[in-house]
Design a protein around this motif. Structure first.
Motif, PDB file in Angstrom:
ATOM      1  N   ASN A   1       0.829  -1.198   0.000  1.00  0.00           N
ATOM      2  CA  ASN A   1       0.000   0.000   0.000  1.00  0.00           C
ATOM      3  C   ASN A   1       0.870   1.257   0.000  1.00  0.00           C
ATOM      4  N   GLY A   2       0.440   2.245  -0.786  1.00  0.00           N
ATOM      5  CA  GLY A   2       1.151   3.515  -0.831  1.00  0.00           C
ATOM      6  C   GLY A   2       1.595   3.869  -2.230  1.00  0.00           C
ATOM      7  N   THR A   3       2.552   4.769  -2.312  1.00  0.00           N
ATOM      8  CA  THR A   3       3.060   5.245  -3.607  1.00  0.00           C
ATOM      9  C   THR A   3       4.564   5.039  -3.696  1.00  0.00           C
ATOM     10  N   VAL A   4       5.042   4.867  -4.918  1.00  0.00           N
ATOM     11  CA  VAL A   4       6.479   4.702  -5.152  1.00  0.00           C
ATOM     12  C   VAL A   4       6.829   5.343  -6.481  1.00  0.00           C
ATOM     13  N   ARG A   5       7.992   6.007  -6.525  1.00  0.00           N
ATOM     14  CA  ARG A   5       8.441   6.681  -7.749  1.00  0.00           C
ATOM     15  C   ARG A   5       9.767   6.083  -8.209  1.00  0.00           C
ATOM     16  N   SER A   6       9.902   5.908  -9.504  1.00  0.00           N
ATOM     17  CA  SER A   6      11.136   5.384 -10.068  1.00  0.00           C
ATOM     18  C   SER A   6      12.259   6.414  -9.952  1.00  0.00           C
ATOM     19  N   THR A   7      13.486   5.915  -9.879  1.00  0.00           N
ATOM     20  CA  THR A   7      14.646   6.807  -9.808  1.00  0.00           C
ATOM     21  C   THR A   7      15.622   6.600 -10.959  1.00  0.00           C
ATOM     22  N   LYS A   8      15.359   5.603 -11.794  1.00  0.00           N
ATOM     23  CA  LYS A   8      16.182   5.364 -12.980  1.00  0.00           C
ATOM     24  C   LYS A   8      15.270   4.921 -14.118  1.00  0.00           C
ATOM     25  N   PRO A   9      15.661   5.195 -15.357  1.00  0.00           N
ATOM     26  CA  PRO A   9      14.849   4.737 -16.485  1.00  0.00           C
ATOM     27  C   PRO A   9      14.863   3.222 -16.597  1.00  0.00           C
ATOM     28  N   LEU A  10      13.802   2.677 -17.159  1.00  0.00           N
ATOM     29  CA  LEU A  10      13.658   1.240 -17.368  1.00  0.00           C
ATOM     30  C   LEU A  10      13.669   0.947 -18.868  1.00  0.00           C
ATOM     31  N   ASN A  11      14.616   0.129 -19.293  1.00  0.00           N
ATOM     32  CA  ASN A  11      14.649  -0.334 -20.677  1.00  0.00           C
ATOM     33  C   ASN A  11      13.849  -1.621 -20.743  1.00  0.00           C
ATOM     34  N   TYR A  12      12.636  -1.538 -21.273  1.00  0.00           N
ATOM     35  CA  TYR A  12      11.763  -2.709 -21.341  1.00  0.00           C
ATOM     36  C   TYR A  12      11.552  -3.101 -22.797  1.00  0.00           C
ATOM     37  N   GLY A  13      12.184  -4.200 -23.194  1.00  0.00           N
ATOM     38  CA  GLY A  13      11.996  -4.753 -24.533  1.00  0.00           C
ATOM     39  C   GLY A  13      12.328  -3.795 -25.654  1.00  0.00           C
ATOM     40  N   GLY A  14      13.333  -2.927 -25.446  1.00  0.00           N
ATOM     41  CA  GLY A  14      13.721  -2.014 -26.505  1.00  0.00           C
ATOM     42  C   GLY A  14      13.002  -0.679 -26.479  1.00  0.00           C
ATOM     43  N   THR A  15      12.224  -0.424 -25.439  1.00  0.00           N
ATOM     44  CA  THR A  15      11.541   0.857 -25.267  1.00  0.00           C
ATOM     45  C   THR A  15      11.905   1.420 -23.895  1.00  0.00           C
ATOM     46  N   LEU A  16      12.182   2.713 -23.832  1.00  0.00           N
ATOM     47  CA  LEU A  16      12.573   3.345 -22.582  1.00  0.00           C
ATOM     48  C   LEU A  16      11.343   3.900 -21.865  1.00  0.00           C
ATOM     49  N   ILE A  17      11.195   3.498 -20.589  1.00  0.00           N
ATOM     50  CA  ILE A  17      10.142   4.016 -19.712  1.00  0.00           C
ATOM     51  C   ILE A  17      10.835   4.804 -18.609  1.00  0.00           C
ATOM     52  N   ASP A  18      10.424   6.058 -18.401  1.00  0.00           N
ATOM     53  CA  ASP A  18      11.149   6.898 -17.450  1.00  0.00           C
ATOM     54  C   ASP A  18      10.182   7.790 -16.678  1.00  0.00           C
ATOM     55  N   ASP A  19      10.658   8.215 -15.500  1.00  0.00           N
ATOM     56  CA  ASP A  19       9.914   9.140 -14.642  1.00  0.00           C
ATOM     57  C   ASP A  19       8.499   8.622 -14.392  1.00  0.00           C
ATOM     58  N   PHE A  20       8.403   7.417 -13.845  1.00  0.00           N
ATOM     59  CA  PHE A  20       7.092   6.815 -13.622  1.00  0.00           C
ATOM     60  C   PHE A  20       6.840   6.569 -12.143  1.00  0.00           C
ATOM     61  N   ALA A  21       5.580   6.443 -11.798  1.00  0.00           N
ATOM     62  CA  ALA A  21       5.184   6.232 -10.410  1.00  0.00           C
ATOM     63  C   ALA A  21       3.965   5.320 -10.361  1.00  0.00           C
ATOM     64  N   PHE A  22       3.854   4.562  -9.255  1.00  0.00           N
ATOM     65  CA  PHE A  22       2.726   3.661  -9.049  1.00  0.00           C
ATOM     66  C   PHE A  22       2.044   3.989  -7.725  1.00  0.00           C
ATOM     67  N   THR A  23       0.736   3.794  -7.706  1.00  0.00           N
ATOM     68  CA  THR A  23      -0.033   3.816  -6.467  1.00  0.00           C
ATOM     69  C   THR A  23      -0.597   2.422  -6.235  1.00  0.00           C
ATOM     70  N   PHE A  24      -0.345   1.870  -5.045  1.00  0.00           N
ATOM     71  CA  PHE A  24      -0.802   0.526  -4.687  1.00  0.00           C
ATOM     72  C   PHE A  24      -1.906   0.595  -3.636  1.00  0.00           C
ATOM     73  N   LYS A  25      -2.892  -0.282  -3.786  1.00  0.00           N
ATOM     74  CA  LYS A  25      -3.917  -0.475  -2.749  1.00  0.00           C
ATOM     75  C   LYS A  25      -4.188  -1.960  -2.614  1.00  0.00           C
ATOM     76  N   ASP A  26      -3.988  -2.480  -1.417  1.00  0.00           N
ATOM     77  CA  ASP A  26      -4.155  -3.918  -1.157  1.00  0.00           C
ATOM     78  C   ASP A  26      -3.374  -4.751  -2.174  1.00  0.00           C
ATOM     79  N   GLY A  27      -2.165  -4.305  -2.473  1.00  0.00           N
ATOM     80  CA  GLY A  27      -1.259  -5.052  -3.339  1.00  0.00           C
ATOM     81  C   GLY A  27      -1.314  -4.687  -4.802  1.00  0.00           C
ATOM     82  N   LYS A  28      -2.418  -4.123  -5.250  1.00  0.00           N
ATOM     83  CA  LYS A  28      -2.625  -3.896  -6.684  1.00  0.00           C
ATOM     84  C   LYS A  28      -2.255  -2.477  -7.090  1.00  0.00           C
ATOM     85  N   ILE A  29      -1.650  -2.352  -8.270  1.00  0.00           N
ATOM     86  CA  ILE A  29      -1.405  -1.033  -8.847  1.00  0.00           C
ATOM     87  C   ILE A  29      -2.742  -0.492  -9.343  1.00  0.00           C
ATOM     88  N   VAL A  30      -3.210   0.574  -8.692  1.00  0.00           N
ATOM     89  CA  VAL A  30      -4.518   1.135  -9.037  1.00  0.00           C
ATOM     90  C   VAL A  30      -4.385   2.429  -9.830  1.00  0.00           C
TER      91      VAL A  30
END
Length: 410
Positions: free
Chosen positions: A261-290
């Protein structure tokens, strides 16, 4: 003074001798890009010198991958690699070891329809379920080594003279993996012992949960029932010790699927399958990204989260000090193998069965009863920084420092 060739030999030798820890009579499966032919030959020589029965090589090629995504018919991306899956099942049954040589091109699939990438990734993971289940339960030895390429070097060192970029990247890889030391194997053994001391401490503590705080992050991660903290090395079904990731600076365990539960923010870019994902954040509730946001690569991140139900839950929580050999370079590698070992990180998707007591022999239903998440995917993302604190929460409600200012407090 050691030469580049000696460092390269040390590096490949580490992958074969320490990484997969190849045993006499085993088959070694090497997955490699076409640009890594020299390393594959070195690895084959090393394997045969140790008594390998056979070295089987599977090649991949970035330009061909790009061509497929650009030109193949839409319906073909739902086809999984059935022949490869069958061959791997046979190799696993014969006690093969798997060494993956990987290169990073975070811009490889820029401009490609994310739906195509998502469909192909899901089809591959579905077809290779037996292999990935074996990875998650330590059924066989496997290890990953990075391969320096011109494209990756240009991404990392754009300000270096072109003729020096590749060498600069190789030297960074050698330092990160201790291949530039006089006794690389001895250095790795000492390093693994240090990591084991941290995992032993955490296993003795039996924390109920971890509380992460940092700018943009306030996250509580409950830990799975009977969870185990795991260090850099593992033991396969035959009793052989191996090191899956080289480099590795982490100790990790399994979160409780519905206990985040809570929020988390990335601190480094993610190279996922040849595409760059950067500056992202997730909010979790009861385990799930909502909820989530992303500055770059949001469509790709959406497709990743839509892989299956388990892709919106966590499967791993890993602790890595900010002051570590990779982080101290101040470099972003655009390669999760390196960047995750410079930073505390989490992983969405499937948990490792060996992260709970007796998990290696449990069914999926039994693992789920312990709180482990299951998914076709497993993707690490980096959250650590010099500003991160982590507290261990005990069963009786006490709070104890584990990290302060990004580094170990234990």
């Amino acid at each position: 003074m050691a030469t580049f060739e000696q460092h390269l030999h040390n590096y490949v030798s580490l992958g074969v001798r320490v990484g997969v820890n190849l045993q006499p009579g085993q088959t070694l499966v090497i997955q490699a890009p076409t640009t890594a032919a020299e390393l594959v030959r070195l690895a084959a020589k090393e394997a045969y010198s140790l008594g390998a029965r056979y070295v089987h090589v599977e090649w991949n090629d970035d330009p061909l991958t790009r061509i497929r995504y650009e030109l193949a018919p839409e319906e073909s991306f739902g086809d999984g690699p059935a022949l490869r899956a069958h061959n791997y099942d046979q190799l696993i049954a014969r006690d093969a070891a798997f060494l993956s040589l990987v290169s990073a091109n975070p811009d490889l699939l820029t401009g490609i329809d994310p739906d195509r990438v998502a469909a192909a990734t899901k089809a591959t993971r579905s077809a290779m379920t037996n292999f990935y289940d074996g990875v998650r339960s330590d059924k066989f030895s496997w290890s990953i080594l990075a391969v320096a390429t011109d494209v990756w070097a240009e991404k990392m060192f754009p300000n270096e003279p072109q003729e020096r970029r590749l060498e600069t990247l190789w030297n960074a890889i050698f330092r990160a993996t201790r291949a530039d030391l006089a006794d690389p194997v001895g250095a790795w053994n000492a390093h693994l012992q240090q990591l084991a001391e941290k995992s032993d401490y955490l296993n003795a503590k039996r924390y109920r949960a971890l509380h992460y705080t940092a700018p943009g992050t306030d996250l509580v991660v409950e830990l799975a029932d009977d969870h185990l903290w795991v260090a850099g090395d593992s033991v396969n079904e035959k009793g052989t010790t191996f090191v899956a990731n080289m480099p590795t600076e982490e100790v990790f365990t399994a979160p409780k699927r519905e206990g985040v539960n809570g929020t988390v923010r990335s601190t480094k870019p993610l190279n996922y399958g040849g595409t760059l994902i950067d500056d992202f954040a997730f909010t979790f509730k009861d385990g799930k990204i909502v909820d989530f946001s992303a500055g770059t690569g949001g469509e790709t991140l959406q497709r990743l989260l839509d892989t299956d139900e388990g892709a919106r839950y966590l499967g791993e929580a890993a602790l890595v000090p900010h002051r570590s050999p990779i982080s101290d370079t101040g470099m972003i590698y655009y390669n999760t193998l390196f960047d995750e070992n410079a930073s505390n990180h989490l992983a969405i998707g499937s948990a490792y069965a060996f992260s709970v007591k007796g998990g290696k022999t449990m069914t999926k239903e039994q693992l789920a009863s312990k709180g482990l998440n299951d998914s076709l995917t497993h993707v690490d993302f980096m959250i650590g920084s010099a500003e991160m604190n982590v507290d261990g929460l005990t069963a009786d409600g006490a709070r104890e420092p584990i990290f302060r200012g990004g580094n170990w407090a234990i």
